[in-house]
Design a protein around this motif. Structure first.
Motif, mmCIF file in Angstrom:
data_model
loop_
_atom_site.group_PDB
_atom_site.id
_atom_site.type_symbol
_atom_site.label_atom_id
_atom_site.label_comp_id
_atom_site.label_asym_id
_atom_site.label_seq_id
_atom_site.Cartn_x
_atom_site.Cartn_y
_atom_site.Cartn_z
ATOM 1 N N VAL A 119 35.949 28.296 51.464
ATOM 2 C CA VAL A 119 36.964 29.238 51.937
ATOM 3 C C VAL A 119 38.080 28.456 52.622
ATOM 4 C CG1 VAL A 119 37.483 31.084 53.586
ATOM 5 C CG2 VAL A 119 35.412 31.196 52.184
ATOM 6 N N ARG A 121 41.902 29.308 54.277
ATOM 7 C CA ARG A 121 42.838 30.373 54.648
ATOM 8 C C ARG A 121 44.091 29.767 55.275
ATOM 9 N NH1 ARG A 121 38.913 33.948 58.353
ATOM 10 N NH2 ARG A 121 38.658 31.872 59.272
ATOM 11 N N HIS A 140 43.701 34.232 51.964
ATOM 12 C CA HIS A 140 42.735 33.322 51.352
ATOM 13 C C HIS A 140 43.400 32.603 50.186
ATOM 14 C CE1 HIS A 140 39.998 36.048 53.479
ATOM 15 N NE2 HIS A 140 39.059 35.133 53.347
ATOM 16 N N PHE A 198 35.776 37.950 51.413
ATOM 17 C CA PHE A 198 36.211 36.562 51.484
ATOM 18 C C PHE A 198 36.404 36.038 50.061
ATOM 19 C CE2 PHE A 198 33.816 37.340 55.352
ATOM 20 C CZ PHE A 198 34.639 36.808 56.325
#
Length: 251
Positions: A119, A121, A140, A198
């Motif tokens: 992930v 961001r 994201h 996510f």
């Protein structure tokens, strides 16, 4: 590595993250790490999904790998799981049978692969810098945003982990000699009364060790994870030579 047995048949539940994170933090209550879950910022540990990540029948063996910069923290997590061996990851019930240490030294050159999605961001300010139009305060990363942004954020995050772990300046990026983007994965997780999706991505990274500090940094990538939210189960990494049908080889 924690070796587990499925207590009944189950269908694999890819939303296990919150259940496993909650169990880990609950087990740390009463230890020197009791306040870890309240601390903001980077946490230098990561963990795998139940390996291999697929449906199981009662009695099947699954493994869970917990890794991190602090050996004592990892030992504490594994010990607590085995002391109270009933582990329920929503509809995936396990019995933790035993735990043992594994070592994962890096070769001078090799490949790292994602065990769980990375992930990354970024803020609206960063989006403006890269000419990305987004209505969100935090966005994201997705492939259409470009690999330059991905690696800028990835390197920055890994450099901050290095500073936190070693209290010294990290080596200069780039940290990898090659890469292959595999796919993105949308993963909705429930937090109390709200659900958050996510967006993570799966990659393969090639590397060649250039210095002692570079080795330490890549070893940290392997243990503490890449990208953000490692303590929520994202960004867990494997050495490519360890992966066999989704499950790292036993030592």
């Amino acid at each position: 590595m924690i070796e587990m047995t499925a207590r009944r048949d189950y269908e694999y539940d890819n939303t296990y993250n919150r259940a496993l994170q909650s169990r880990i933090y609950a087990d740390l209550d009463g230890t020197e790490y009791a306040n870890l879950h309240e601390e903001t910022g980077i946490k230098l540990f990561s963990y795998s999904p139940p390996i291999p990540p697929r449906n199981a029948e009662e009695g099947d063996t699954r493994r869970l790998i917990v890794a991190g910069h602090d050996d004592h923290l990892i030992t504490t997590i594994a010990t607590k799981l085995c002391q109270d061996p009933e582990l329920n990851l929503y509809e995936m019930p396990f019995h933790a049978d035993r735990a043992f240490s594994i070592t994962t030294p890096l070769r001078d050159q090799g490949t790292l692969t994602t065990g769980t999605p990375i992930v990354v961001r970024y803020s609206t300010e960063t989006a403006d810098e890269y000419g990305i139009d987004t209505p969100y305060e935090t966005t994201h990363w997705q492939p259409e945003h470009g690999t330059e942004l991905f690696f800028e954020r990835l390197h920055n995050n890994l450099g901050r982990k290095y500073q936190l772990a070693y209290d010294e300046e990290p080596p200069e990026p780039p940290y990898f000699t090659g890469y292959s983007f595999e796919r993105t994965i949308a993963k909705p997780l429930s937090f109390d009364t709200e659900s958050v999706t996510f967006i993570g991505s799966e990659w393969t990274f090639e590397y060649e060790i250039e210095s002692g500090s570079h080795r330490k940094l890549l070893q940290l990538a392997l243990t503490a994870g890449l990208g953000e939210l490692n303590s929520l189960g994202f960004g867990f990494m494997n050495r490519a030579e360890d992966v066999n049908d989704g499950a790292p080889e036993q030592p």
